[in-house]
Design a protein around this motif. Structure first.
Motif, PDB file in Angstrom:
ATOM      1  N   LEU A 139       7.537   6.662 -17.467  1.00  0.00           N
ATOM      2  CA  LEU A 139       7.431   8.072 -17.117  1.00  0.00           C
ATOM      3  C   LEU A 139       8.540   8.621 -16.519  1.00  0.00           C
ATOM      4  CD1 LEU A 139       3.923   8.237 -15.354  1.00  0.00           C
ATOM      5  CD2 LEU A 139       4.445   9.422 -17.361  1.00  0.00           C
ATOM      6  N   PRO A 140       8.871   9.769 -16.626  1.00  0.00           N
ATOM      7  CA  PRO A 140      10.267  10.402 -15.835  1.00  0.00           C
ATOM      8  C   PRO A 140      10.028  10.259 -14.582  1.00  0.00           C
ATOM      9  CG  PRO A 140       9.086  12.116 -17.383  1.00  0.00           C
ATOM     10  CD  PRO A 140       8.306  10.882 -17.257  1.00  0.00           C
ATOM     11  N   GLY A 141      11.122   9.721 -13.917  1.00  0.00           N
ATOM     12  CA  GLY A 141      11.222   9.513 -12.422  1.00  0.00           C
ATOM     13  C   GLY A 141      10.679   7.987 -12.105  1.00  0.00           C
ATOM     14  N   TYR A 178      12.541   4.922 -10.835  1.00  0.00           N
ATOM     15  CA  TYR A 178      12.333   4.266  -9.132  1.00  0.00           C
ATOM     16  C   TYR A 178      11.998   2.749  -9.454  1.00  0.00           C
ATOM     17  CZ  TYR A 178       9.302   2.646  -5.300  1.00  0.00           C
ATOM     18  OH  TYR A 178       8.730   2.001  -4.428  1.00  0.00           O
ATOM     19  N   LEU A 179      11.398   2.437 -10.476  1.00  0.00           N
ATOM     20  CA  LEU A 179      11.117   0.906 -10.535  1.00  0.00           C
ATOM     21  C   LEU A 179      12.198  -0.006 -10.708  1.00  0.00           C
ATOM     22  CD1 LEU A 179       7.873   1.133 -13.114  1.00  0.00           C
ATOM     23  CD2 LEU A 179       8.068   0.709 -10.545  1.00  0.00           C
ATOM     24  N   LEU A 218       0.801  -1.347   0.098  1.00  0.00           N
ATOM     25  CA  LEU A 218      -0.113   0.013   0.020  1.00  0.00           C
ATOM     26  C   LEU A 218       0.914   0.975  -0.011  1.00  0.00           C
ATOM     27  CD1 LEU A 218      -3.296  -0.914   2.434  1.00  0.00           C
ATOM     28  CD2 LEU A 218      -2.933  -0.782  -0.195  1.00  0.00           C
ATOM     29  N   ALA A 219       2.148   1.153   0.238  1.00  0.00           N
ATOM     30  CA  ALA A 219       2.709   2.367   0.191  1.00  0.00           C
ATOM     31  C   ALA A 219       3.316   2.814  -1.306  1.00  0.00           C
ATOM     32  CB  ALA A 219       4.074   2.385   0.983  1.00  0.00           C
ATOM     33  N   GLU A 220       3.282   1.733  -2.087  1.00  0.00           N
ATOM     34  CA  GLU A 220       3.900   1.973  -3.408  1.00  0.00           C
ATOM     35  C   GLU A 220       3.024   2.921  -4.325  1.00  0.00           C
ATOM     36  OE1 GLU A 220       6.588   0.171  -5.270  1.00  0.00           O
ATOM     37  OE2 GLU A 220       6.717   0.194  -3.136  1.00  0.00           O
ATOM     38  N   PRO A 221       2.028   3.060  -4.361  1.00  0.00           N
ATOM     39  CA  PRO A 221       1.472   4.473  -5.081  1.00  0.00           C
ATOM     40  C   PRO A 221       2.046   5.791  -4.671  1.00  0.00           C
ATOM     41  CG  PRO A 221      -0.581   2.862  -4.406  1.00  0.00           C
ATOM     42  CD  PRO A 221       0.952   2.261  -3.846  1.00  0.00           C
ATOM     43  N   ALA A 222       2.053   5.998  -3.220  1.00  0.00           N
ATOM     44  CA  ALA A 222       2.971   7.289  -2.786  1.00  0.00           C
ATOM     45  C   ALA A 222       4.242   7.417  -3.284  1.00  0.00           C
ATOM     46  CB  ALA A 222       2.513   7.432  -1.188  1.00  0.00           C
ATOM     47  N   ARG A 223       4.893   6.102  -3.058  1.00  0.00           N
ATOM     48  CA  ARG A 223       6.349   6.329  -3.578  1.00  0.00           C
ATOM     49  C   ARG A 223       6.731   6.546  -4.903  1.00  0.00           C
ATOM     50  NH1 ARG A 223       7.248   0.484  -0.497  1.00  0.00           N
ATOM     51  NH2 ARG A 223       8.266   1.126   1.478  1.00  0.00           N
ATOM     52  N   MET A 224       5.649   5.953  -5.944  1.00  0.00           N
ATOM     53  CA  MET A 224       5.667   6.065  -7.351  1.00  0.00           C
ATOM     54  C   MET A 224       5.178   7.601  -7.535  1.00  0.00           C
ATOM     55  SD  MET A 224       3.737   2.751  -8.563  1.00  0.00           S
ATOM     56  CE  MET A 224       4.549   1.048  -8.416  1.00  0.00           C
ATOM     57  N   LEU A 225       4.269   8.261  -6.968  1.00  0.00           N
ATOM     58  CA  LEU A 225       3.895   9.402  -7.167  1.00  0.00           C
ATOM     59  C   LEU A 225       4.840  10.498  -6.953  1.00  0.00           C
ATOM     60  CD1 LEU A 225       1.891  11.539  -8.017  1.00  0.00           C
ATOM     61  CD2 LEU A 225       0.435  11.268  -6.094  1.00  0.00           C
ATOM     62  N   LEU A 226       5.449  10.417  -5.657  1.00  0.00           N
ATOM     63  CA  LEU A 226       6.640  11.258  -5.427  1.00  0.00           C
ATOM     64  C   LEU A 226       7.815  10.872  -6.142  1.00  0.00           C
ATOM     65  CD1 LEU A 226       6.302  10.707  -1.357  1.00  0.00           C
ATOM     66  CD2 LEU A 226       5.820  12.773  -2.622  1.00  0.00           C
ATOM     67  N   SER A 227       8.135   9.989  -6.379  1.00  0.00           N
ATOM     68  CA  SER A 227       9.359   9.662  -7.512  1.00  0.00           C
ATOM     69  C   SER A 227       9.199  10.244  -8.812  1.00  0.00           C
ATOM     70  CB  SER A 227       9.653   8.330  -7.596  1.00  0.00           C
ATOM     71  OG  SER A 227       9.843   7.699  -6.425  1.00  0.00           O
ATOM     72  N   ASN A 245      15.335   0.636  -9.285  1.00  0.00           N
ATOM     73  CA  ASN A 245      16.182   0.758  -8.026  1.00  0.00           C
ATOM     74  C   ASN A 245      15.244   0.350  -6.890  1.00  0.00           C
ATOM     75  OD1 ASN A 245      18.185   1.898  -9.397  1.00  0.00           O
ATOM     76  ND2 ASN A 245      17.120   3.907  -9.304  1.00  0.00           N
ATOM     77  N   ARG A 246      14.079   0.047  -6.888  1.00  0.00           N
ATOM     78  CA  ARG A 246      13.451  -0.333  -5.784  1.00  0.00           C
ATOM     79  C   ARG A 246      13.671  -1.877  -5.462  1.00  0.00           C
ATOM     80  NH1 ARG A 246       6.872  -1.166  -7.136  1.00  0.00           N
ATOM     81  NH2 ARG A 246       7.322  -2.577  -8.886  1.00  0.00           N
ATOM     82  N   ALA A 247      13.277  -2.127  -4.252  1.00  0.00           N
ATOM     83  CA  ALA A 247      13.414  -3.533  -3.892  1.00  0.00           C
ATOM     84  C   ALA A 247      12.377  -4.406  -4.892  1.00  0.00           C
ATOM     85  CB  ALA A 247      12.960  -3.966  -2.423  1.00  0.00           C
ATOM     86  N   GLN A 248      13.032  -5.557  -5.382  1.00  0.00           N
ATOM     87  CA  GLN A 248      12.162  -6.204  -6.546  1.00  0.00           C
ATOM     88  C   GLN A 248      11.552  -7.444  -5.560  1.00  0.00           C
ATOM     89  OE1 GLN A 248      12.047  -5.228  -9.690  1.00  0.00           O
ATOM     90  NE2 GLN A 248      13.103  -3.351  -8.744  1.00  0.00           N
ATOM     91  N   LEU A 249      10.141  -7.401  -5.841  1.00  0.00           N
ATOM     92  CA  LEU A 249       9.512  -8.811  -5.225  1.00  0.00           C
ATOM     93  C   LEU A 249       9.762  -9.890  -6.099  1.00  0.00           C
ATOM     94  CD1 LEU A 249       7.473  -9.815  -3.159  1.00  0.00           C
ATOM     95  CD2 LEU A 249       5.580  -8.884  -4.603  1.00  0.00           C
ATOM     96  N   ILE A 250      10.334 -10.891  -5.698  1.00  0.00           N
ATOM     97  CA  ILE A 250      10.642 -12.132  -6.486  1.00  0.00           C
ATOM     98  C   ILE A 250      10.220 -13.397  -5.848  1.00  0.00           C
ATOM     99  CG2 ILE A 250      12.808 -10.981  -7.408  1.00  0.00           C
ATOM    100  CD1 ILE A 250      14.302 -12.750  -5.553  1.00  0.00           C
ATOM    101  N   ASP A 251      10.114 -14.373  -6.824  1.00  0.00           N
ATOM    102  CA  ASP A 251       9.653 -15.731  -5.951  1.00  0.00           C
ATOM    103  C   ASP A 251       8.524 -15.765  -5.747  1.00  0.00           C
ATOM    104  OD1 ASP A 251      12.217 -16.450  -6.842  1.00  0.00           O
ATOM    105  OD2 ASP A 251      13.097 -16.447  -4.862  1.00  0.00           O
ATOM    106  N   VAL A 252       7.747 -14.888  -6.368  1.00  0.00           N
ATOM    107  CA  VAL A 252       6.196 -14.858  -5.927  1.00  0.00           C
ATOM    108  C   VAL A 252       5.447 -16.295  -6.095  1.00  0.00           C
ATOM    109  CG1 VAL A 252       3.956 -13.913  -6.459  1.00  0.00           C
ATOM    110  CG2 VAL A 252       5.914 -12.493  -6.705  1.00  0.00           C
TER     111      VAL A 252
END
Length: 237
Positions: free
Chosen positions: A203-205, A209-210, A24-33, A212-219
């Motif tokens: 998109l710029p930014g 962000y995508l 749930l924090a991802e949308p805010a991180r994306m928007l700010l970036s 450099n962020r921590a990647q969710l793997i082995d789902v």
């Protein structure tokens, strides 16, 4: 083109508090970036200087995260409220209250996907994972056609309200990314949705962000967040 509320001349100090998960924090991180606004991104136990179950939970406004702390004094919880507040700082809030309400509705519709998709992607494995994915896909298939119809409302695209993203686009993009993590072919029959996803990712930014962020793997097998070679187990510790 949708008119938006202009960005303020200055912005407050922003601290985003969350846990070890891609949710749930991802949308805010994306928007700010995307907007290029500086913010501090911290775990709840580090910000409150105590374990989540040892008092940090009680320090938050309603015992949950994400929380956005503004200028070190005012705490805003609920991801939707955070996104709406940030929209006014980032130039992504429609000036027309009616369009803003429509954008809000899209956020809420996307947010309802969280109940199944985010926990499943971050925590579930094995048969339990497969069962929940099947339930999610059955539910999402019916909703996806409505999102596609909403995309077609503005011919200028590729975003939900034309050629510039609004705050709701970031919320939808996150939840759709989680849907893709559960089934990589989920948008195969919706090229307009795939075009939206591709446009958001470049998109710029956002691209930085995508990548450099921590990647969710082995789902589905052993989900972890991978950051700079370090494997981080999702959770509240």
């Amino acid at each position: 083109m949708v008119d938006v509320i202009s960005r303020p001349d200055s912005t407050p100090k922003l601290t985003l508090i969350y846990a070890k998960m891609q949710a749930l924090a991802e949308p805010a991180r994306m928007l700010l970036s995307y907007a290029g606004l500086a913010f501090e991104d911290v775990y709840a136990w580090d910000y409150y200087d105590k374990g989540w179950r040892d008092g940090a939970k009680q320090e938050t406004p309603f015992g949950q995260v994400p929380v956005l702390v503004v200028d070190g004094t005012v705490s805003i919880d609920q991801s939707g409220a955070i996104q709406r507040y940030l929209s006014r700082l980032t130039g992504t809030c429609p000036a027309d209250p009616l369009i803003a309400a429509q954008a809000d509705a899209l956020c809420d519709n996307a947010g309802e996907l969280f109940v199944i998709s985010n926990p499943v992607a971050n925590f579930f494995t094995g048969e339990r994972f497969e069962d929940r994915v099947a339930s999610f896909k059955a539910s999402f298939a019916n909703r996806l056609k409505f999102f596609s119809r909403s995309l077609s409302s503005y011919d200028s695209g590729p975003f939900f309200f034309g050629d510039k993203p609004l705050f709701c686009d970031f919320t939808i993009f996150h939840h759709f990314q989680i849907a893709e993590a559960l089934d990589s072919t989920i948008f195969r029959e919706y090229p307009d949705v795939q075009t939206f996803m591709d446009a958001m990712a470049t998109l710029p930014g956002m691209a930085d962000y995508l990548s450099n962020r921590a990647q969710l793997i082995d789902v589905g097998t052993a989900p972890v967040l991978l950051k700079n070679g370090t494997r981080i187990k999702p959770g509240f510790n």
